[in-house]
Design an enzyme around this catalytic site. Structure first.
Site, PDB file in Angstrom:
ATOM      1  N   GLN A 117       0.805  -0.774   0.114  1.00 35.46           N
ATOM      2  CA  GLN A 117       0.260  -0.053   0.105  1.00 35.46           C
ATOM      3  C   GLN A 117       0.539   1.182   0.424  1.00 35.46           C
ATOM      4  OE1 GLN A 117      -2.743  -0.749   3.157  1.00 35.46           O
ATOM      5  NE2 GLN A 117      -3.642  -1.488   1.970  1.00 35.46           N
ATOM      6  N   ASN A 118       2.584   1.081   0.564  1.00 37.68           N
ATOM      7  CA  ASN A 118       2.477   2.656   0.074  1.00 37.68           C
ATOM      8  C   ASN A 118       2.613   2.841  -1.421  1.00 37.68           C
ATOM      9  OD1 ASN A 118       5.609   3.896   0.309  1.00 37.68           O
ATOM     10  ND2 ASN A 118       5.565   3.610   2.115  1.00 37.68           N
TER      11      ASN A 118
END
Length: 218
Positions: free
Chosen positions: A87-88
């Site tokens: 999710q970065n």
């Protein structure tokens, strides 16, 4: 009778005052004791926690910009990859800027994509104690040696900080470098999923300004 009543009232008020003074004294002692107990418990926890070790820089002699994180997340350390948390938004941004939005599936190709565009990667922190992945949990940090790095790679003249913690740690240990007018510094919003208020289009707008020279010359 009046004088006796007056003395009784005065005596009672003094008793009440002494009572409250005593309570104040007890609460202060309790507060100090609790504060010290928490401090020493924290020290004890730190002593028994594993020290986290960061990565070597991804860099070559042609790099002119370096992007600095604070410290790799738990997921990144597990996989031994920069920005490995799915999710970065970091690699998504780099793919938008330099690879038509396609993130290379092979990690080494991601690093090469940045180096090909003269961008290096590293972190402000070499090692630290931290529970979880939040920057706010970082303590007992040891900084990376940027004087040595910039002496070895003198073409680096632009330093981009991926989030406020990265800049704070760099500033704490590298005040001389920050005063050097030959460098340009950008403190950018973190690409971490913890920085949820910055959605991808917002990140893209800000980061694009810092990396404009590389994007325009790709």
């Amino acid at each position: 009778m009046y004088l006796l009543t007056k003395h009784i009232i005065k005596a009672k008020s003094q008793i009440v005052k002494h009572y409250f003074d005593f309570l104040t004294f007890i609460f202060k002692k309790f507060f100090i004791y609790t504060k010290n107990l928490l401090y020493y418990n924290k020290i004890e926890v730190i002593l028994f926690m594993e020290r986290l070790i960061g990565f070597a820089p991804s860099i070559d002699e042609n790099c002119t910009t370096i992007i600095l994180g604070s410290m790799p997340s738990v997921k990144s350390l597990e996989q031994q990859q920069y920005y490995a948390h799915p999710q970065n938004r970091f690699w998504k941004l780099m793919a938008i800027f330099f690879n038509e939005g396609i993130i290379p599936t092979i990690y080494q190709e991601r690093l090469e994509l940045l180096r090909k565009n003269h961008i290096a990667l590293w972190d402000s922190i070499d090692s630290c104690i931290r529970e979880g992945s939040l920057d706010s949990a970082i303590c007992d940090e040891v900084p990376n040696d940027f004087k040595a790095l910039f002496a070895k790679y003198p073409k680096i003249k632009t330093i981009c900080f991926n989030g406020g913690k990265s800049f704070q740690c760099f500033k704490k240990y590298n005040k001389d470098i920050l005063k050097d007018k030959t460098y340009t510094f950008y403190t950018l919003p973190s690409t971490s999923p913890a920085n949820a208020k910055f959605r991808l289009p917002m990140l893209q707008e800000v980061w694009q300004q810092a990396l404009a020279r590389h994007i325009n010359n790709k």
